[in-house]
Design an enzyme around this catalytic site. Structure first.
Site, PDB file in Angstrom:
ATOM      1  N   ALA A  31       0.828  -1.277   0.350  1.00  0.00           N
ATOM      2  CA  ALA A  31       0.326   0.473   0.224  1.00  0.00           C
ATOM      3  C   ALA A  31       0.891   1.569  -0.244  1.00  0.00           C
ATOM      4  CB  ALA A  31      -1.118  -0.491   1.339  1.00  0.00           C
ATOM      5  N   ASP A 113      -5.073  -1.291  -6.426  1.00  0.00           N
ATOM      6  CA  ASP A 113      -6.120  -0.210  -6.787  1.00  0.00           C
ATOM      7  C   ASP A 113      -5.474  -0.243  -8.863  1.00  0.00           C
ATOM      8  OD1 ASP A 113      -3.021  -0.005  -7.419  1.00  0.00           O
ATOM      9  OD2 ASP A 113      -3.068   1.661  -5.821  1.00  0.00           O
ATOM     10  N   HIS A 130      -4.158  -9.543  -4.281  1.00  0.00           N
ATOM     11  CA  HIS A 130      -5.215  -9.947  -3.652  1.00  0.00           C
ATOM     12  C   HIS A 130      -6.422  -8.999  -3.988  1.00  0.00           C
ATOM     13  CE1 HIS A 130      -2.334  -9.331   0.379  1.00  0.00           C
ATOM     14  NE2 HIS A 130      -2.745 -10.287   0.168  1.00  0.00           N
ATOM     15  N   CYS A 163     -26.691  -9.010  -5.835  1.00  0.00           N
ATOM     16  CA  CYS A 163     -26.422  -9.424  -7.828  1.00  0.00           C
ATOM     17  C   CYS A 163     -27.633  -9.399  -7.956  1.00  0.00           C
ATOM     18  CB  CYS A 163     -25.807 -11.247  -7.135  1.00  0.00           C
ATOM     19  SG  CYS A 163     -25.821 -11.789  -8.685  1.00  0.00           S
TER      20      CYS A 163
HETATM   21  P1  NAD Z   1       0.691  -1.912   5.151  1.00  0.00           P
HETATM   22  O1  NAD Z   1      -0.581  -0.785   4.562  1.00  0.00           O
HETATM   23  O2  NAD Z   1       1.132  -2.887   6.154  1.00  0.00           O
HETATM   24  O3  NAD Z   1       2.015  -1.263   5.108  1.00  0.00           O
HETATM   25  C1  NAD Z   1       2.363   0.024   4.157  1.00  0.00           C
HETATM   26  C2  NAD Z   1       3.981   0.455   4.419  1.00  0.00           C
HETATM   27  O4  NAD Z   1       3.821   1.976   4.076  1.00  0.00           O
HETATM   28  C3  NAD Z   1       3.758   1.191   6.147  1.00  0.00           C
HETATM   29  O5  NAD Z   1       4.720   0.785   6.583  1.00  0.00           O
HETATM   30  C4  NAD Z   1       4.112   2.360   5.526  1.00  0.00           C
HETATM   31  O6  NAD Z   1       5.247   3.181   6.567  1.00  0.00           O
HETATM   32  C5  NAD Z   1       4.918   2.131   3.945  1.00  0.00           C
HETATM   33  N1  NAD Z   1       4.337   3.701   3.746  1.00  0.00           N
HETATM   34  C6  NAD Z   1       3.329   4.366   3.196  1.00  0.00           C
HETATM   35  N2  NAD Z   1       3.433   5.148   2.541  1.00  0.00           N
HETATM   36  C7  NAD Z   1       5.116   5.704   1.796  1.00  0.00           C
HETATM   37  C8  NAD Z   1       5.894   6.802   1.629  1.00  0.00           C
HETATM   38  N3  NAD Z   1       4.601   7.393   0.547  1.00  0.00           N
HETATM   39  N4  NAD Z   1       7.220   6.206   1.453  1.00  0.00           N
HETATM   40  C9  NAD Z   1       7.761   4.840   2.316  1.00  0.00           C
HETATM   41  N5  NAD Z   1       7.243   4.546   2.976  1.00  0.00           N
HETATM   42  C10 NAD Z   1       5.279   4.383   2.623  1.00  0.00           C
HETATM   43  O7  NAD Z   1       0.903  -2.387   3.809  1.00  0.00           O
HETATM   44  P2  NAD Z   1       0.923  -3.714   3.020  1.00  0.00           P
HETATM   45  O8  NAD Z   1       1.526  -4.064   3.363  1.00  0.00           O
HETATM   46  O9  NAD Z   1       0.428  -3.799   1.569  1.00  0.00           O
HETATM   47  O10 NAD Z   1      -0.738  -4.432   3.238  1.00  0.00           O
HETATM   48  C11 NAD Z   1      -1.782  -3.999   3.368  1.00  0.00           C
HETATM   49  C12 NAD Z   1      -2.745  -4.586   2.952  1.00  0.00           C
HETATM   50  O11 NAD Z   1      -4.369  -3.875   2.416  1.00  0.00           O
HETATM   51  C13 NAD Z   1      -2.064  -4.971   1.271  1.00  0.00           C
HETATM   52  O12 NAD Z   1      -2.662  -6.768   1.476  1.00  0.00           O
HETATM   53  C14 NAD Z   1      -3.413  -4.665   0.272  1.00  0.00           C
HETATM   54  O13 NAD Z   1      -4.310  -5.583  -0.408  1.00  0.00           O
HETATM   55  C15 NAD Z   1      -4.429  -3.759   1.677  1.00  0.00           C
HETATM   56  N6  NAD Z   1      -4.201  -2.013   0.823  1.00  0.00           N
HETATM   57  C16 NAD Z   1      -4.065  -1.534  -0.518  1.00  0.00           C
HETATM   58  C17 NAD Z   1      -4.428  -0.913  -0.150  1.00  0.00           C
HETATM   59  C18 NAD Z   1      -4.071  -0.897  -2.268  1.00  0.00           C
HETATM   60  O14 NAD Z   1      -4.233  -0.581  -3.600  1.00  0.00           O
HETATM   61  N7  NAD Z   1      -3.657   1.558  -2.636  1.00  0.00           N
HETATM   62  C19 NAD Z   1      -4.068   0.587   0.061  1.00  0.00           C
HETATM   63  C20 NAD Z   1      -3.832  -0.314   1.204  1.00  0.00           C
HETATM   64  C21 NAD Z   1      -4.641  -1.224   1.996  1.00  0.00           C
END
Ligand code: NAD
Length: 256
Positions: A31, A113, A130, A163
């Protein structure tokens, strides 16, 4: 930390040399690569769950299937989410450059996304482990439509649309907690982790399994590990280089 930090500059130079010697790279994104596009993460300091632990229920299949109020909340959050209109940022674009250099084997993303494909990475190289929020599926039959179709129903006043073919529960085509990954996707990601010579993990706490397990799998198979994140991750001890800082700045510096 900024790039003028001598320790970060050294780590960046080291990580660049590892990447320049790699021929087969697997990238694993989370994310954190999309926060610069305006989509909040879950577990980062400003994450959705960090600020509101109750929000975790929206991503848990048990609550989603059993509680209509959770479904209504989940659909409202889809309507209000900035994700559908968001655009790729410099971090996503850097990974397109990596593909253009001919060294990207596979891009495994935990994100739902669709921004890697929108940035220009070849869809066949991207594994959305995911799932995707850009489609909706029925939990009981094979009905599957673009998210926009259901957003129209929500905007017309439905709170928990059913649905139209079987009356079943609709859900975004994402893998929630409590749901199994698509076995073929996981197998493909594991094969890629085993054959790569460098795994680059970006913007993930690397705490969600089985995806996080790709990092030790690649390491055991002889690959170098490079991690880019704003804070320590669960896999830093396995890494050959760790870059702490903003992804939008660090990833283009690492790849260009
Ligand atoms: P997470 O939320 O566990 O971790 C995100 C990490 O990124 C954190 O450690 C945070 O400090 C770091 N971070 C955020 N912005 C940053 C930046 N600009 N620069 C550097 N570091 C940054 O994310 P995850 O491990 O991917 O797990 C979350 C779950 O939630 C995933 O399985 C995903 O499916 C879902 N998710 C997806 C989205 C998306 O599609 N954009 C958004 C939120 C959650």
């Amino acid at each position: 930390m900024t790039k003028s930090d001598p320790s970060l500059a050294n780590s960046l130079a080291w990580a660049k040399s590892l990447l320049n010697h790699a021929n087969r790279v697997v990238v694993l994104t989370g994310a954190g690569i999309s926060t610069d596009s305006g989509i909040p993460d879950f577990r980062g300091p400003q994450g959705l769950w960090t600020r509101d632990p109750e929000a975790e229920k929206l991503s848990d299949i048990r609550y989603y299937l059993s509680d209509p109020e959770i479904r209504k909340k989940a659909w409202r959050s889809r309507v209000e989410s900035p994700a559908m209109g968001s655009r790729p940022n410099s971090g996503h674009c850097a990974l397109v450059v990596l593909e253009q250099r001919g060294v990207l084997d596979t891009l495994v993303t935990q994100n739902i996304d669709g921004l890697h494909q929108l940035a220009g990475n070849t869809a066949e190289r991207v594994i959305e482990i995911h799932g995707t929020m850009r489609f909706v599926r029925c939990m009981s039959c094979s009905y599957r439509v673009p998210m926009g179709v259901v957003l129209e129903r929500l905007n017309a006043g439905e709170a928990d649309p059913a649905c139209p073919e079987c009356g079943g529960i609709l859900k975004s085509a994402t893998i929630s907690f409590g749901q199994n990954l698509v076995p073929e996707d996981l197998a493909q990601a594991e094969e890629a982790a085993q054959r790569c010579d460098l795994l680059l993990a970006v913007g993930s706490t690397l705490s969600v399994y089985p995806v996080a397990g790709l990092v030790p799998l690649a390491k055991q198979s002889g690959a170098k590990i490079v991690i880019v994140n704003g804070e320590p991750t669960a896999m830093d001890s396995l890494a050959d280089a760790v870059l702490y800082g903003g992804i939008g700045e660090l990833l283009p510096s690492l790849i260009d």
